[in-house]
Design an enzyme around this catalytic site. Structure first.
Site, PDB file in Angstrom:
ATOM      1  N   ARG A 239     -59.881 -48.262  -7.587  1.00 31.55           N
ATOM      2  CA  ARG A 239     -60.483 -47.056  -7.718  1.00 31.55           C
ATOM      3  C   ARG A 239     -60.801 -46.667  -6.229  1.00 31.55           C
ATOM      4  NH1 ARG A 239     -57.949 -46.300 -11.453  1.00 31.55           N
ATOM      5  NH2 ARG A 239     -58.403 -45.588 -13.387  1.00 31.55           N
TER       6      ARG A 239
ATOM      7  N   GLU B  21     -55.733 -36.888  -5.383  1.00 31.49           N
ATOM      8  CA  GLU B  21     -54.487 -37.412  -6.031  1.00 31.49           C
ATOM      9  C   GLU B  21     -53.931 -36.184  -7.026  1.00 31.49           C
ATOM     10  OE1 GLU B  21     -54.676 -40.850  -8.513  1.00 31.49           O
ATOM     11  OE2 GLU B  21     -55.782 -42.094  -6.988  1.00 31.49           O
TER      12      GLU B  21
ATOM     13  N   HIS C 107     -50.502 -44.207  -7.357  1.00 29.20           N
ATOM     14  CA  HIS C 107     -51.179 -44.635  -8.264  1.00 29.20           C
ATOM     15  C   HIS C 107     -50.776 -44.930  -9.809  1.00 29.20           C
ATOM     16  CE1 HIS C 107     -55.662 -43.925 -10.730  1.00 29.20           C
ATOM     17  NE2 HIS C 107     -54.731 -44.917 -10.922  1.00 29.20           N
TER      18      HIS C 107
END
Ligand SMILES: NC(=O)c1ccc[n+]([C@@H]2O[C@H](COP(=O)([O-])OP(=O)(O)OC[C@H]3O[C@@H](n4cnc5c(N)ncnc54)[C@H](O)[C@@H]3O)[C@@H](O)[C@H]2O)c1
Length: 346
Positions: free
Chosen positions: A257, A286, A305
């Protein structure tokens, strides 16, 4: 037991439908499916926002409000399950989320309404571990950079790369992802250093790992791979001081993360060429904005991601969801539900 499965661009509804049939039997109660509307990047953005701010402020999608009807179970991945949707589902008994994080569910509202909320764990660790390994290989041999250069019509003969074999790999966090990565690294015969204050040393010995301080992981490793959980204790705990300890030839990989890391400090370290490179799958914003500073940094491999985004993850997630629904059907409760204790007291 009537189940409504909510498909999205990451896990399609058919995965849950197939798994429910397989785990619960062909004659298991009605299974309906609805797709959460919107593009893949819109869904990613909504999920990212809920991860930072929770589901309470996220609006319930109208297509879900229309579909919930008589459903007793909602099987869902990323779509927001806010209070209004839980209230609309008059017969709801449980929301089963196809991932460990439950940020997309308003758990407070669910508990008030007597609805169990449960996630699943261990569904995508192998995918994340394999991406971490890919990042290590990409950076140490410049694979992504060479690919971009050659496709742009160029040719270059960069300085020699480095090999993972016989190197020192330092892991920060040794949970499901760390263990999967350690198994895959065994063939590379690396020295494995691990900083994780919460693991049993006997567990680590099974993987031929050595316990190390955070500082030693950064100081001694050729590759530092971050795969710790985000908690109040670990928020931005990877900082300039630790980056300052790294060898100039070392690489940093973050598949966990972004909020674990002081990204300003990482950016400064990379742009000054203080370490050899980095691989990043996660960002503060994101999807990554078009003008993001990371896009113009040469010594970093970027991915969107998608660490856990594999066919195997989808199949595992749906199977784990179906097993949870089967438990509810058989016992009337979900033992590992996040609000099991609160519901038990009602
Ligand atoms: N990139 C992706 O798509 C993707 C997908 C799934 C998971 N993840 C992330 O990957 C990370 C690892 O996932 P996992 O399934 O292995 O989680 P896990 O819960 O199994 O393991 C996390 C580990 O972090 C350790 N930890 C906690 N505090 C620590 C500290 N102060 N220092 C060092 N270690 C500490 C815990 O003891 C635990 O062993 C998580 O951050 C998760 O959110 C990313």
């Amino acid at each position: 037991m009537e189940t409504l499965v909510v498909g999205d661009h990451f896990i399609a509804a058919r995965y849950y439908v197939d798994a429910l049939r397989e785990v619960c039997g062909e004659d298991f109660g009605p299974v309906r499916a609805v797709d959460w509307a919107g593009s893949r990047s819109e869904q990613h953005r909504v999920q990212h926002e809920m991860e930072w701010h929770g589901a309470a402020g996220a609006p319930s999608a109208p297509e879900l409000l229309d579909a919930v009807g008589e459903a007793e179970v909602l099987a869902v991945h990323f779509a927001p399950i806010a209070g209004a949707l839980l209230e609309a589902g008059k017969r709801l008994k449980a929301v089963v989320v196809a991932r460990a994080g439950l940020e997309n569910v308003d758990i407070e509202a669910a508990t008030r309404l007597g609805v169990a909320v449960s996630g699943v764990s261990g569904r995508n660790a192998s995918g994340v571990a394999e991406l971490a390994l890919g990042m290590m290989l990409s950076e140490s041999r410049g694979i992504a950079r060479s690919d971009a250069l050659l496709k742009g019509g160029g040719w270059h003969e960069p300085p020699p790369g480095t090999e993972i074999g016989h190197s020192t790999v330092g892991m920060v966090g040794f949970g499901q992802v760390g263990r999967q990565l350690a198994q895959r690294l065994a063939g590379f015969q690396v020295r494995l250093l691990v900083a994780d204050p919460y693991i049993d040393p006997a567990d680590l010995r099974r993987y031929d790992g050595e316990s190390a301080s955070l500082a030693d992981v950064f100081r001694l490793s050729d590759y530092v791979v971050l795969q710790a959980r985000l908690t109040p204790e670990t928020e931005r705990f990877i900082n300039a001081e630790l980056f300052g300890l790294m060898k100039p030839s070392a690489y940093f990989v973050n598949v966990a993360r972004s909020r674990l890391v002081d990204y300003d400090a990482l950016y400064a370290t990379l742009s000054a060429g203080r370490i050899a490179g980095a691989g990043l799958d996660v960002y503060d914003e994101e999807p990554l904005p078009p003008d993001s500073r990371w896009r113009s940094l040469p010594n970093v491999t970027l991915t969107p991601h998608f660490g856990g985004d594999t066919i195997q993850t989808n199949e595992n997630s749906a199977r784990l969801v179906a097993e949870t629904v089967a438990e509810l059907a058989a016992t009337g409760r979900i033992a590992r539900a996040a609000n099991a204790d609160a519901l038990g007291r009602k």
